[in-house]
Motif scaffolding. Sequence first.
Motif, short mmCIF file in Angstrom:
data_model
loop_
_atom_site.label_atom_id
_atom_site.label_comp_id
_atom_site.label_asym_id
_atom_site.label_seq_id
_atom_site.Cartn_x
_atom_site.Cartn_y
_atom_site.Cartn_z
N GLU A 1 93.99 -10.72 -80.58
CA GLU A 1 95.33 -11.05 -81.03
C GLU A 1 96.23 -11.48 -79.86
N SER B 1 100.72 -8.43 -74.03
CA SER B 1 100.90 -7.11 -73.38
C SER B 1 99.97 -6.96 -72.18
N LEU B 2 98.76 -7.48 -72.32
CA LEU B 2 97.80 -7.38 -71.20
C LEU B 2 98.31 -8.17 -69.99
N GLU C 1 99.38 -11.09 -79.45
CA GLU C 1 100.30 -10.01 -79.04
C GLU C 1 99.64 -9.10 -78.00
N LYS C 2 98.34 -8.89 -78.19
CA LYS C 2 97.60 -8.05 -77.23
C LYS C 2 97.43 -8.78 -75.91
N LYS D 1 101.08 -6.29 -68.27
CA LYS D 1 100.59 -5.15 -67.47
C LYS D 1 99.90 -5.62 -66.19
N LEU D 2 99.06 -6.66 -66.33
CA LEU D 2 98.32 -7.12 -65.14
C LEU D 2 99.22 -7.88 -64.16
#
Lengths: 293, 44
Positions: A209, A215-216, A211-212, A219-220
Amino acid sequence: MRLNFRPVSAFASKKAKVYLKDKNPEDIKNIAVIRHAAIGDFMNIRPFLIGMREFFPNAKITLSVNSSAVYGLPQDLVDEIHVMDKVCPKDKSKKTGLFYRIRQAKTLKQQDIIFDLTDSTLSLWITFLSGAKLKVGYPYRSIRRYFYDMATLRSEYVLEADSVQHMLNMLGYKNNAPLRYGFEEKYPKNVVNQIVYFAGASANFKCWEQEKFKSLIEKLSDRYPSDKHIILQGVNASEKFLDLYESLKERTNVLLQKAMPLDEAMQFLSNSKCVIANDTGLRNMAIAVENRQ
Amino acid sequence: MTGAFRYWPRDGKHDCVFNPDHTSPNIESVYLSTVALIDKIYAK
């Protein structure tokens, strides 16, 4: 050549044993390989083609491909290309007819050995019509082995680039890990601080997805602030990822990269520190240039 | 459903994040896998 197998693990007919009995690999002059597939699959067969060239040093190698999928074909590892049209060259909305396909299949000259790496109805026809002295298969279903003189089954649990070489192993070829894709000189590694994200796949339901992915990347890009975090676009309209980039563009280390010509894309992947993708095509390209997934 | 093992070189340079029940992996799993690989491969 003496066959190297146990009857339950692979298959060889009496005809195959008789044919190979007085042959050495050097005696084989013509080999055809059928691979009607997309770029990721072409990457997967590169170690097989490199091994084949070593094992049969005097053989002329012909690769049979589907004209609708020639992007990334391993032309550098074969001597000739045989083309099959699944759709009409003049009208891509129409499929080619049976007689047209038979005529095209017959343009493949007689071979000493034919390897069918595709296992489709069309590839079975080409194998049958080729008149090859030895027909070697790599089927998904065990029943299909009876269409060939020799066959190894493909496993879901072994890397495909590895398991495809089982056909050569059966004939006595010894391969040593790691796998060789033959790109060391063409796309030399010069790793720069960039992490690449490709959010596409051949079908929407296969995509992680967005959206995922967002977010990844957040974070990275926090974890590795001095690296460039590059969202790579693909060639298809659904692979532009503009919404994904829009939601992250305020981050100065997140960038959008347009689709590139093949050579440029391969070098780009070779130079990247890490590639994160759920698409097997791009993943196999990155693996072939020894990138990290 | 295509399995992951066919496409995953298990040589320590690649990882494949997936759930055995075929559900979509969570963000933390992919993040931790990426960090572990990058830190292992590019550790000074």
